[in-house]
Design an enzyme around this catalytic site. Structure first.
Site, mmCIF file in Angstrom:
data_model
loop_
_atom_site.group_PDB
_atom_site.id
_atom_site.type_symbol
_atom_site.label_atom_id
_atom_site.label_comp_id
_atom_site.label_asym_id
_atom_site.label_seq_id
_atom_site.Cartn_x
_atom_site.Cartn_y
_atom_site.Cartn_z
ATOM 1 N N GLN A 1 -6.696 8.584 4.017
ATOM 2 C CA GLN A 1 -5.633 8.584 5.035
ATOM 3 C C GLN A 1 -4.249 8.336 4.430
ATOM 4 O OE1 GLN A 1 -7.419 6.590 8.914
ATOM 5 N NE2 GLN A 1 -8.585 6.001 7.114
ATOM 6 N N GLY B 1 6.136 -2.345 3.686
ATOM 7 C CA GLY B 1 5.590 -2.689 4.997
ATOM 8 C C GLY B 1 5.853 -4.150 5.316
ATOM 9 N N ASN B 2 4.961 -4.717 6.151
ATOM 10 C CA ASN B 2 5.202 -6.063 6.664
ATOM 11 C C ASN B 2 5.457 -7.155 5.641
ATOM 12 O OD1 ASN B 2 5.330 -6.618 9.483
ATOM 13 N ND2 ASN B 2 3.461 -5.396 9.604
ATOM 14 N N HIS C 1 -5.077 -1.731 9.604
ATOM 15 C CA HIS C 1 -5.010 -3.171 9.382
ATOM 16 C C HIS C 1 -5.239 -3.899 10.702
ATOM 17 C CE1 HIS C 1 -3.052 -6.827 7.323
ATOM 18 N NE2 HIS C 1 -4.287 -6.655 6.885
ATOM 19 N N ARG D 1 -25.378 13.822 18.087
ATOM 20 C CA ARG D 1 -25.350 12.441 17.575
ATOM 21 C C ARG D 1 -24.147 11.666 18.098
ATOM 22 N NH1 ARG D 1 -26.521 14.256 11.356
ATOM 23 N NH2 ARG D 1 -28.771 13.894 11.368
ATOM 24 N N GLU E 1 -10.058 -0.126 12.203
ATOM 25 C CA GLU E 1 -10.753 -1.036 11.274
ATOM 26 C C GLU E 1 -10.661 -2.496 11.732
ATOM 27 O OE1 GLU E 1 -9.043 -1.099 7.335
ATOM 28 O OE2 GLU E 1 -7.007 -1.063 8.097
ATOM 29 N N ASP F 1 0.360 2.219 8.982
ATOM 30 C CA ASP F 1 -0.133 1.442 10.129
ATOM 31 C C ASP F 1 0.830 1.459 11.319
ATOM 32 O OD1 ASP F 1 -2.195 0.751 8.401
ATOM 33 O OD2 ASP F 1 -1.262 -1.141 7.810
ATOM 34 N N ARG G 1 -24.170 7.988 13.355
ATOM 35 C CA ARG G 1 -23.628 8.195 12.007
ATOM 36 C C ARG G 1 -22.233 7.581 11.948
ATOM 37 N NH1 ARG G 1 -28.147 9.260 11.308
ATOM 38 N NH2 ARG G 1 -29.083 11.068 10.264
ATOM 39 N N GLY H 1 0.836 -1.200 0.000
ATOM 40 C CA GLY H 1 0.000 0.000 0.000
ATOM 41 C C GLY H 1 0.870 1.248 0.000
HETATM 42 O O1 F6P Z 1 -1.363 -1.099 5.144
HETATM 43 C C1 F6P Z 1 -1.922 0.117 4.803
HETATM 44 C C2 F6P Z 1 -3.406 0.002 4.640
HETATM 45 O O2 F6P Z 1 -3.921 1.273 4.285
HETATM 46 C C3 F6P Z 1 -4.158 -0.567 5.841
HETATM 47 O O3 F6P Z 1 -4.354 0.384 6.853
HETATM 48 C C4 F6P Z 1 -5.425 -1.049 5.195
HETATM 49 O O4 F6P Z 1 -6.003 -2.094 5.948
HETATM 50 C C5 F6P Z 1 -4.949 -1.556 3.859
HETATM 51 O O5 F6P Z 1 -3.717 -0.891 3.599
HETATM 52 C C6 F6P Z 1 -5.877 -1.281 2.714
HETATM 53 O O6 F6P Z 1 -5.363 -1.930 1.593
HETATM 54 P P1 F6P Z 1 -5.745 -1.631 0.093
HETATM 55 O O7 F6P Z 1 -5.154 -0.299 -0.279
HETATM 56 O O8 F6P Z 1 -5.114 -2.735 -0.669
HETATM 57 O O9 F6P Z 1 -7.221 -1.595 0.030
#
Ligand code: F6P
Length: 359
Positions: free
Chosen positions: A284, A111-112, A180, A171, A231, A136, A276, A11
Site C-alpha cells: 500500500q 507524519g504524526n 495505524h 467465500r 488494521e 493513514d 480467506r 514510514g
Molecule cells: O504510518 C504508515 C503505516 O504504513 C501504517 O499504516 C502502518 O501501521 C505502519 O506505517 C507500518 O509501519 P512500518 O513500516 O514501520 O512497519
C-alpha cells in the site's frame, strides 16, 4: 548563499519525492543563491550530520517515482530526549548540525510522530516548515495528507482483485487495510472497492452483528462477502477495556498475526463458511504516486517554499477545503484526525447497505 535543509521522516509513501521536487523547484525559482541540504534517513541524518548537498538535477525526474531519494527511518518522538547508545543527546546533536550548516530553515516531510519532533525543534528555536505526509490520512490540521490517494489506489485494487475469486468460490474474504490507529484508508478503499462490511477502529464492532451481516447476504442469495478491515479495528468488548486489561486479555488468548486473522477464525467458527484473509501490507506504500497525489505534492511543496520566502516558520503546510493553508505546529503536535462515526460519509455508506459491524 542561503541554505535550506530537507528530510523525509517516518514510514515512506509514494509522493515524498514529488513533494520534495515541488519544494526544491519553487525554491530554485525564488532564489538564485539557494543550496538545499538533504539529510539521509530522516532525523537520523540531522542527528549524525549525515547529509548531501543537493543539486537541482537531483530533483529532476522524480515526480513519478515512489519511495524517497533521501531515505527515511523511524525515530520515535518519545525517545528524542533519551540519549542514544553512545550517550549522544539527540536534540542537542540536531541543533548542532542545523547551526553548523548555517541553515535558514529545515523542511520536514512527515507524519504524526515526525510533526511532534518538528514542533520540538521549533520550540528549541529552529526555523521549521513541515509538510503532511502519510498514507493513514490521520494528521490533524489537514483534510488530506499526501500519500493517502496513492495508497487508496493500491488498497482498492486489492479489494477489486479479490472480488472475482471471492465470487467464484463463494467465500468470505477479509482484506486487511493499513491505517495505524485510524480507519480512513479502510473506509475509502472499502467504499471504492464495494466491500460489504467495513470495520474501523472508530466504530468498534460486535462480532454477532458482523456475522448477521454475512448471514443476511447468504439469505439474499449472495454467496460471497468481502470485509475491508482496518488494521486497528477493535471489538466493542475490547474497546471497553483499559490498555492494561486489553494487554492482559491478549496475553491469555490465542495469538494471531493480526486482527484479520483473529476475525477470520471467529467468523469461520460462527458461520461454518470458508474464510480467506488477504493482507496487502506494505504494498500500500509502494509504487508510483498517483496523479492526484502528484498534484497536491506539487502544490504543497510550492507553498512550503513560499512560506520560507516570507520567513513564516513554525507551520505545517496543509490542504483544507481544497485550498492550501498553513497550521501552527504547536496546534497539530500530538493530535490525531480520526473518522467521525456520525459523519456524512458513514451515513451514506450505511445508506447503500454497507455494514460497519456495529448494529
Ligand atoms: O504510518 C504508515 C503505516 O504504513 C501504517 O499504516 C502502518 O501501521 C505502519 O506505517 C507500518 O509501519 P512500518 O513500516 O514501520 O512497519
Amino acid at each position: 548563499m542561503r541554505r535550506i535543509g530537507i528530510l523525509t521522516s517516518g514510514g515512506d509513501c509514494q509522493s515524498l519525492n514529488a513533494t520534495m521536487r515541488g519544494v526544491a523547484k519553487a525554491l530554485y525559482k525564488i532564489y538564485d543563491d539557494v543550496e538545499i541540504v538533504g539529510f539521509e534517513d530522516g532525523y537520523k541524518g540531522l542527528m549524525y550530520a549525515d547529509y548531501r548537498i543537493m543539486k537541482p538535477s537531483d530533483f529532476s525526474g522524480i515526480l513519478t517515482t515512489g519511495g524517497t531519494i533521501l531515505g527515511t527511518s523511524r525515530q520515535p518522538f518519545k525517545l528524542m530526549r533519551v540519549p542514544d547508545e553512545n550517550g549522544l543527546d539527540k536534540v542537542a546533536a540536531m541543533k548542532h548540525t542545523y547551526y553548523k550548516l548555517k541553515l535558514e530553515c529545515l523542511v520536514v516531510l512527515g507524519g504524526n510522530g515526525s510533526q511532534k519532533t518538528a514542533n520540538l525543534l521549533r520550540e528549541e528555536g529552529l526555523n521549521i516548515v513541515s509538510l503532511p505526509k502519510t498514507i493513514d490520512n490521520d494528521l490533524w490540521g489537514s483534510d488530506l495528507t499526501f500519500g493517502f490517494h496513492s495508497a487508496l489506489d493500491v488498497a482498492t485494487n486489492a479489494i477489486d482483485l479479490i472480488h472475482t475469486t471471492a465470487a467464484s468460490h463463494g467465500r468470505v474474504f477479509i482484506v486487511e487495510i493499513m491505517g495505524h490507529k485510524v480507519g480512513w484508508l479502510a473506509l475509502y478503499a472499502g467504499i471504492a472497492g464495494g466491500a460489504d462490511i467495513i470495520l474501523l477502529p472508530e466504530i468498534p464492532y460486535d462480532i454477532r452483528a458482523v456475522v448477521d451481516a454475512i448471514r443476511a447476504r447468504v439469505r439474499s442469495g449472495k454467496n460471497f462477502t468481502i470485509l475491508a478491515v482496518a488494521e486497528g479495528a477493535i471489538s466493542k468488548e475490547d474497546a471497553a477495556l483499559t490498555k492494561k486489561e486489553l494487554k492482559e486479555k491478549r496475553k491469555n488468548s490465542p495469538s494471531y498475526p493480526s486482527v484479520a486473522y483473529a476475525l477470520g477464525a471467529q467468523i469461520g467458527e460462527m458461520t461454518g463458511q470458508e474464510i480467506r484473509v488477504t493482507v496487502p501490507g506494505h504494498m500500500q506504500r509502494g509504487g508510483e504516486p498517483r496523479p492526484y497525489d502528484r498534484v497536491i505534492a506539487t502544490r504543497l511543496g510550492a507553498e512550503a517554499a513560499e512560506l520560507i520566502r516570507r520567513k513564516e516558520y513554525g507551520y505545517m503546510v496543509a490542504l483544507n477545503h481544497g485550498g492550501i493553508t498553513k497550521v501552527p505546529l504547536e496546534e497539530i503536535a500530538g493530535k490525531l484526525k480520526t473518522v467521525d462515526p456520525q459523519s456524512d460519509i458513514i451515513r451514506e455508506a450505511r445508506a447503500v447497505g454497507i455494514s460497519f459491524g456495529d448494529e
